[in-house]
Scaffold this active site. Structure first.
Site, PDB file in Angstrom:
ATOM      1  N   LYS A 162     -60.609  62.727  23.757  1.00 13.66           N
ATOM      2  CA  LYS A 162     -61.616  63.137  22.776  1.00 13.66           C
ATOM      3  C   LYS A 162     -62.042  64.586  22.979  1.00 13.66           C
ATOM      4  O   LYS A 162     -62.351  65.294  22.014  1.00 13.66           O
ATOM      5  CB  LYS A 162     -62.816  62.188  22.832  1.00 13.66           C
ATOM      6  N   SER A 208     -65.866  61.447  19.640  1.00 13.44           N
ATOM      7  CA  SER A 208     -66.778  60.597  20.408  1.00 13.44           C
ATOM      8  C   SER A 208     -67.785  61.452  21.150  1.00 13.44           C
ATOM      9  O   SER A 208     -67.531  62.633  21.440  1.00 13.44           O
ATOM     10  CB  SER A 208     -65.977  59.759  21.418  1.00 13.44           C
ATOM     11  N   TYR A 259     -59.872  58.431  28.218  1.00 11.18           N
ATOM     12  CA  TYR A 259     -60.492  58.412  26.889  1.00 11.18           C
ATOM     13  C   TYR A 259     -61.296  59.685  26.650  1.00 11.18           C
ATOM     14  O   TYR A 259     -61.167  60.336  25.607  1.00 11.18           O
ATOM     15  CB  TYR A 259     -61.380  57.179  26.740  1.00 11.18           C
TER      16      TYR A 259
END
Length: 244
Positions: free
Chosen positions: A153, A136, A149
């Site tokens: 990533k 991401s 999150y």
């Protein structure tokens, strides 16, 4: 540009929706043989109807033992797309153990486990291969309420580089694609609010979010021999977000 993927056996995780589903559809169209992994049987059922001949596997990749049972005997795999992920968004001060554990189980630990299964098979057969990890733009830029999150990533990007380093001598290439927001069901859950979306779009020079096909095209390129000298890379598909 011909990618010469016909006949190659490709395992795709998170295949039921969004980027994973688009990847399966594109691979199927090239003549590749696809193993589609999802935790949602209904998604797999509809995908099989759309892409006859694919091999569906229903398993929750957050469950190590179940994953080993489901994929340990999956057979020879030439190429791997680690796409499965969860986005459990919470403000930093409200992050829960449950959200942290689930996020790292699916977004990072499962990548290690599935990649081990595939890489060991490639090495045992003495054949080259390629792995693409779907990361991401959040791996390298902070986004509010994305502390866990972003962390998964960021870790995935570094894992990609270490995998490339260790698997390179076995002729296994490992790369990541790093998309901006894609308006899949996961993306819509976070970015459907116009005001919130505008704050992100203002940080993207091209002024738009990505389409599934933008990410799929990058994945297929990195799987193919057209990228035969590329490994350990993080390929941005983010409209210039990292340039700002």
């Amino acid at each position: 540009m011909e990618l010469f993927l016909a006949g190659r056996r490709v395992l795709v995780t998170g295949a039921g929706k969004g980027i994973g589903r688009g990847t399966v559809q594109a691979l199927h169209a090239t003549g590749a043989r696809v193993v589609a992994v999802s935790r949602t049987q209904a998604d797999l059922d509809s995908l099989v109807r759309e892409c006859p001949g694919i091999e569906p596997v229903c398993v929750d990749l957050g469950d190590w033992e179940a994953t080993e049972r489901a994929l340990g005997s999956v057979g020879p795999v030439d190429l791997l797309v680690n796409n499965a992920a969860v986005a459990l968004l919470q403000p930093f001060l409200e992050v829960t153990k449950e959200a942290f554990d689930r996020s790292f189980e699916v977004n990072l630990r499962a990548v290690i486990q599935v990649s081990q299964i595939v890489a060991r098979g490639l090495i045992a057969r003495g054949v080259p291969g390629a792995i693409v990890n779907v990361s991401s733009q959040c791996s390298q830029r902070a986004v509010t309420n994305h502390s866990v999150y972003c962390s998964t990533k960021g870790a995935l990007d570094m894992l990609t580089k270490v995998m490339a380093l260790e698997l390179g001598p076995h002729k296994i290439r490992v790369n990541a694609v790093n998309p901006t927001v894609v308006m899949t069901s996961m993306g819509q859950a976070t970015w459907s609010d116009p005001h919130k979306a505008k704050t992100m779009l203002n940080r993207i020079p091209l002024g738009k979010f990505a389409e599934v096909e933008h990410v799929v095209n990058a994945i297929l390129f990195l799987l193919s021999d057209r990228s035969g000298m590329t490994t350990g890379s993080t390929l941005p598909v983010e409209g210039g977000f990292w340039a700002c």
